[in-house]
Structure formats: structure tokens, C-alpha cells
Enzyme design. Sequence first.
Site, PDB file in Angstrom:
ATOM      1  N   ASP A 487      36.067  -5.098   7.128  1.00 47.61           N
ATOM      2  CA  ASP A 487      35.262  -4.136   7.883  1.00 47.61           C
ATOM      3  C   ASP A 487      34.242  -4.811   8.789  1.00 47.61           C
ATOM      4  O   ASP A 487      33.657  -4.170   9.653  1.00 47.61           O
ATOM      5  CB  ASP A 487      34.482  -3.251   6.895  1.00 47.61           C
TER       6      ASP A 487
HETATM    7  C1  BGC Z   1      30.099  -4.297   3.988  1.00 42.85           C
HETATM    8  C2  BGC Z   1      31.589  -4.139   3.801  1.00 42.85           C
HETATM    9  C3  BGC Z   1      31.946  -2.693   3.750  1.00 42.85           C
HETATM   10  C4  BGC Z   1      31.358  -1.965   4.946  1.00 42.85           C
HETATM   11  C5  BGC Z   1      31.645  -0.489   4.931  1.00 42.85           C
HETATM   12  C6  BGC Z   1      29.620  -3.489   5.158  1.00 42.85           C
HETATM   13  O1  BGC Z   1      28.228  -3.581   5.267  1.00 42.85           O
HETATM   14  O2  BGC Z   1      29.810  -5.655   4.159  1.00 42.85           O
HETATM   15  O3  BGC Z   1      32.005  -4.812   2.638  1.00 42.85           O
HETATM   16  O4  BGC Z   1      33.327  -2.576   3.752  1.00 42.85           O
HETATM   17  O5  BGC Z   1      29.976  -2.151   5.003  1.00 42.85           O
HETATM   18  O6  BGC Z   1      30.947   0.177   3.989  1.00 42.85           O
HETATM   19  C1  NOJ Z   2      34.499  -3.011   1.144  1.00 38.40           C
HETATM   20  C2  NOJ Z   2      35.246  -1.838   1.680  1.00 38.40           C
HETATM   21  O1  NOJ Z   2      35.162  -0.763   0.760  1.00 38.40           O
HETATM   22  C3  NOJ Z   2      36.695  -2.188   1.938  1.00 38.40           C
HETATM   23  O2  NOJ Z   2      37.356  -1.086   2.523  1.00 38.40           O
HETATM   24  C4  NOJ Z   2      36.793  -3.395   2.823  1.00 38.40           C
HETATM   25  O3  NOJ Z   2      38.156  -3.715   2.972  1.00 38.40           O
HETATM   26  C5  NOJ Z   2      36.031  -4.570   2.251  1.00 38.40           C
HETATM   27  N1  NOJ Z   2      34.682  -4.181   1.973  1.00 38.40           N
HETATM   28  C6  NOJ Z   2      36.025  -5.777   3.171  1.00 38.40           C
HETATM   29  O4  NOJ Z   2      35.225  -5.580   4.272  1.00 38.40           O
END
Ligand code: BGC
Ligand code: NOJ
Length: 828
Positions: A487
Site C-alpha cells: 500500500d
Molecule cells: C500502512 C500499510 C497499510 C496502509 C493502509 C499504511 O500506513 O503502512 O501497512 O496497508 O496504511 O491502511
Molecule cells: C496492511 C494492509 O492491510 C494490506 O492490505 C497491505 O497489503 C499491507 N499492509 C502492505 O502494505
Amino acid sequence: MRYGHFDDERREYVVTRPDTPLPWINYLGSEDYFALVSNTAGGYSFFRDARLRRLIRYRYNNAPLDVGGRFLYVRDDDTGDYWNPGWQPTQRELEDYTCRHGLGYTVIAAARGGIRTETTYLVPPGETLEVWRTRVTNDRPIAARLSLFGAVEFCLWDAQDDATNFQRNLSTGEVRVEDGVVYHLTEYRERRDHFAWFACSVPVAGFDTSREAFLGAYRGWDRPLAVEGGRLSGSIAHGWQPVGALHATLVLEPGESRDVAFVLGYTENPADDKFDPTDSDRPNTARARALIERYREPGQTDEDLAALQATWTDRLAGLQVTTGDPHVDRMVNIWNPYQCMVTFNLSRSASMFESGIGRGMGFRDSNQDLLGFVHMIPERARARILDIAATQLPDGGAYHQYQPLTKRGNHDVGSGFNDDPAWLVLGVAAYLKETGDRAILDVPVPWDNEEGSQTPLHDHLRRCIDFTLGRLGPHGLPLIGRADWNDCLNLNVFSDRPGESFQTAPNRPGGVAESVFIAGLFVLAAREASAIARLRGDETEASRCAAAATAMTGSIEAHGWDGAWYRRAYDHVGNLVGSAENDEGQIFIEPQGMMAMAGVGLGDGRTRTAIASVRERLATPHGIMLQQPAYATYHLELGEISSYPPGYKENAGVFCHTNPWLMIAEAITGNGDGALDYYLRINPSAREAISDVHRCEPYVYAQMIAGRDAPTHGEAKNSWLTGTAAWNMVAISQWILGIRPEHDGLRVEPVLPESWTSFRATRRFRGTTYDIDVRREPGGGTVGGSDDLVSERGPRVEVVVDGRPIEGTRIPLPGSGTPLVRVEVRLA
Ligand code: BGC
Ligand code: NOJ
């Protein structure tokens, strides 16, 4: 250093001191009513939606940590001494403190001055309430006069509003007390059809509903005036902070035990039955009272606990293994499936790190979570798949999240993550392989929940494939959109405004950012989609998907390989990401694992080379880092990934979700030692001995362990709600132990570490229990695997089913109704 120990027999983790490095929590409830409970009884509860229907308050990120939620005080009425049997918030010293977190229940026990308590917390199956049943025992040689106070601070339902909108909500709180039951009625007079209540199993000596009256002005929960004085004042809250505080008294003879239960519940009434009498303003409490009566019977809790344990015994019977390695056995048999169930229920909404306010159910997350629990509760997996697919957009794309209460897609948290649709194919494939329920493919499912838009589920899968094919970049690789699985790899966002969300900030138009990772994921999904189409006899779609997978493999081979590993992406203007050409972020873990799972690079040696590069550059004793070198400065063209300090989260943390992909890659290439080695590096039980470093719970996976660049290397964060749970379950059970559901039967194809000579397993599959016995003959090989691996490594695999040898490693489906199949696998 440890803070407790596993009790495998009772399927519990026993915390033996209350001051764990972080709150070590458990979850109660698995249908509509959920509760988080820490080892000091902290946490909160909610009905279905952690934001919109929260029952009690909990203050995150507070000092001291983890104050309350469930307040329970014992008072010695002869001396005035009082304490909390869960240590917080008074922190008065306890003897023999233990907190046993079990599957769906928690028991906190302690003693002080000869008074012993044991409190069982649980949500009875099928109910929308939680019980705190305390067994109090007098170990003194003389009689004891005691008081028990139970208290909760009500949340005014919407947790976000409750924590921010004080100009309104300090005036809205309403309660009513009847027959010793506190009813929390905020907004019930107007638009709500639900209220909460707090009751006690014995007649109470007093109550309070005003926080200020209970605590005393300017006092905290660590020294409530009412508890100090041993008397509640019968206060009624008008606005401000409504609480439910109840006082039970008991006299215990030497050696005597008594049970007292406090019960917190949630009740809904039909719109035309809210008041009693109908035209009054008196809430209809009949439904609540019936339940309260039931919990006046102290034996009820023991019955509920037994029912809960029986449910779990049955669920866990889906897969049980004996390998001789305690870290494998207890995680596979108990804790990993339990965590999978919790992630299934809660997605990423409510933990000690997810406040329950921010997030709904992730499209990609929920699909991956399916992989971990589909064998335990296939019917609920089916329903979940249909819910997820119903949020899909007509172009095959997805809202990134949907809300559990409405089951509708939610645009506020962003969309355009171009990997999302591919995960639906994987979720459906896993369900079909587990159940053989092909009828699901013909179920009409709406698009974006629009009534009348229904087309069969298989058409949703087709559009998942079309979605990617309609969005290819200059190298024939999928455009990344806002981001892919990672993400934080925001190649089109270019955010320079402090505080702007990387999830929702506008994308810069005109970019050509492509994801090599989605390319690999697409190959895997297109192969699955092809196999699913073939199941339906749709050869045209099957060939189309197979051809698309082949073409994408070609693009990866031409533009995705960097020389010693797979590249990660091409950015907005076509520059490489995850290449030796870069100064930072040269190698990323995600494509290395995904290619192996997709079968890309297996024939040409690239997978092996990529795996070796991971071992050399990304592996640490605490797990495999997401990328290296970490980004030392903020990169406008990369986004959130470079916003984290080096070593944390997506910026070169050990992002545990991706580690099992490498375990699978190791297993696919026949290296059982490599696979198990990675498995044990992040396995929470195997890290128990370094709990002071790891800090999170030793019984569940955490999303992240700080990477090598972090000053706190090895420290875990974001435990519980993570795709790590499902993927580790897949890696260990399907690839290392090799017990893998396929469309035409169960495959048993273990890839053993050198040190293992045998294991036993039972696996429930489509109504039949498979009793599996795997053994290496002296000097035998370790790979029970696919033909090319077997011939490469030389061993012979023999699979004997009910006494008869079979060809290959896939066990043909027995006739329906066959209760038991015996499988012997010999590695010669
Ligand atoms: C986090 C991710 C997460 C994303 C969406 C980001 O701040 O680092 O791990 O998937 O937020 O919630
Ligand atoms: C947490 C999110 O819930 C997931 O959808 C994502 O793939 C990982 N972070 C990596 O960014």
C-alpha cells in the site's frame, strides 16, 4: 526473557506477570458481539462494528498503558484494602497472578491477603453479551467480609464521535437503573433501537452511573472514591460520562468459594417494540431481562465455556499435526488457526494497533484471510466471498474497503489499487479447492451492490482478469494504480503536503507506473481462473486465461528480471524500482516470492537465483526484510514507503506477511530446511524466549518486526490483525507439510527439513478425515514433491492409500460418506 508459558494441553497461553512489555490481548466473541481483553482485563467491546456500535470506552496510546475497559475491584471490608484481580488500574501487588488466554475466553487469577479470585471472561456462543464470572475463595483461617465492584464506562456508540464531539456528547448521555441493572440508553429515545446494560448475578448493594460520583472529582480509576469508601452512592448520570458501577457484597467462611458474575450486554428491539408501555418513554427491557435471569445462574458460565471449547475442538480438527517441533505443532494446531479466525472476523478493524475507527474490511485483505480459515468454516467462507464480490465495481475493479455493518464499498478510504481484483480469484480458488462446491460459481452476485445488476460469480472472475488486461503499461506489465499489495509504494501520488493521506491523495495523471509484482500475481490468478473455467467446461475462457498467463510471463521474463532477482516496478516516468541500478530499494521481497508461487522462473533457474539473493540481502535472524537498502530520505516519486524511518513498516521492516511467500518458494524448489528456517524466524512461539525484544504476544503473528536498519531491530508491532496469519498457515500446512487441497483431491507432497524423519497429521477434507503418516526411510530424501523436483533430488516417493499404492501424490477423492482414509507417504 519470558512473561509466561504455553499450556498446549489446555490450548492456552499463561501470562505469569501482569507487566508484559505491551498489553497481550485476546478476543472474545465470534459472531456479532466482539471484545478485546488484555492480560490486565483492559480493552473494549462492540456489536459488529468497532466504530459505530462501541459499548465501552478504551483510551488508546495512553499513559499508563492499557488502563481499563473492564474494571473489577475486590475490597476487604474489614481492613479497607482494595485491589484489582487483573492488577490494573490500582497496580496493587498480587500473589500468584496468572492470565490464561484461551480460544475465545480469558481467565485471570490472583490472590492478595488470603483472598483468591479467578475471573473467567467470555462471550457465550450465540449471545450479544460478555460475562466476567469471578470465583472468590477465602484462604484465610477466619471469615472474610468482602466487596466486589464491577464497572464500565459507556461509549456513546460511535467511537469516533465519542472521542471528538464533546460539545454534543457531554450532554447526550442517558441511563436508567432498574432492579440493580444499569441500562445505557444514550440516543435510545430518538433514533437508536439498541441499548447496553450492565448487571450482576447477585442482588447488588449499590450502584453508580455518574463517573464523577464513582471516582470522585479529579481522581482516576486507580483510586475510585466509592471503592475506597466501600459504598456506591446511587448516582444517576445526566450527560457527562455515564458509567455502570455495581457493588456486590459477600461474607466467606474459611475455605469457602462463591461465584459472582458481572454481565455487559447489548440488546436490540424492533422499532415498534422499543417502549413498554408502547406510548411511554420507558425502554422495553424484556429481552435483556430474560438474558440477565439466565446469567444469575453461576453454573451458566461453565456450560458456556464447555460449549465454546467444544466448538474449537471441532474447528481445529480440520487439521492437527504432530511433527515433534513444539513451535510448529502448537502454532498449526492451536494458535495460527485461532488467529486466522480472528482476522476473518475483524479484518483490520480492532486491535491494540487498529483503533476500530479507521478501517473497514479490506478487499484484498479479506480475500487473503480466506486462505487461512476456509478449511475450518467453509460455509462462512462462502458467504464472505459473495459479500466481497458484491462490492466489486462493474469494470472489475474494487473499492479498497467495505463496511461490515452495511457490506457496501467505501470510497472514503481510497480505491484504484490495481492488485485488488486478482485476490478475489485466489480467494474463490481456495474455496473451490477446499469444498468442491462448484455451484457457487453460478450464484448471481450484484455489482457494487446495485439491485438488479446480478451476474454469476464466474463472470466476476472473468472481469477480474479483464481488469488487469485492460490496464497494461509500456512493458506489457500491469499498471500499478494507487499501489499494489504494498500500500505504501505510491508511484503516482507525489504527495508533498504534510498530513495528506497517501491512500486518498490524488494521483498525478499521465503516468506509466507498472508493477512487476502484480504481473506475478496476475499469472497466478489467471492460472487459477483458467482451472476454474475448465471446471465449468468453459474451454474458451480457460484458454483465454491460460494464454494471458503465458503472455504476462513473457513480459516478466523480458522486463521483470534484473539479473539476480525480479524487479519491483517501473515508476511514473518509467524508471526502475527494485533494481541493482537504484541506490536504495534495490531488491524487494514481494516479487521474489510471488513469481515462485506463480510458477514463473522455475524452469530457467531464475527462482533459485532470486531466492539466493533474498537470503543474501534480505534475511535477518528476525525474519526477511521487505527491501534493501532502506530509503534514508523521503522520495516524492515513491510515496509512503519512504515516509517511514528506515527499518520500520514497509521501509525495510520485516513485513511478516511476505515471509511465507519465501517459505513457499523454498519449498517449491525443494529446500525444506530453508523453508522451515524462515518459518521459525518469525514464528511467535519460537520467539517467546526473546519476548523482551519481540514485545508483542508470543502466540500470534505480528504484522511487522523492526528490520536491521531500525535501532529496535527485532521488536514486533501490529500484532493480531494481519495477512501474516493466513499465509503462514498456508506455507506450513500446504507447502512444508505439503497437505494441499486441489480441485480433484487432497495432495500430500511434503518438503521436509533434513532434521525431520516423520510426521503425523489428520486433515478433514470434504467430509472425510485423512489420517496421514509421513516417513523418511533411513537415508531417504526430503522432498515428496512434484516430478521435476523429485527427479532432481533423487528420492522415491511412495504414497499408499488405505493399503494400496497410488500413482503420484494426489489422493483420489473417496466415495462420498467415506469417514476415514489412511495415507502413508514414504520417502525412500
Ligand atoms: C500502512 C500499510 C497499510 C496502509 C493502509 C499504511 O500506513 O503502512 O501497512 O496497508 O496504511 O491502511
Ligand atoms: C496492511 C494492509 O492491510 C494490506 O492490505 C497491505 O497489503 C499491507 N499492509 C502492505 O502494505
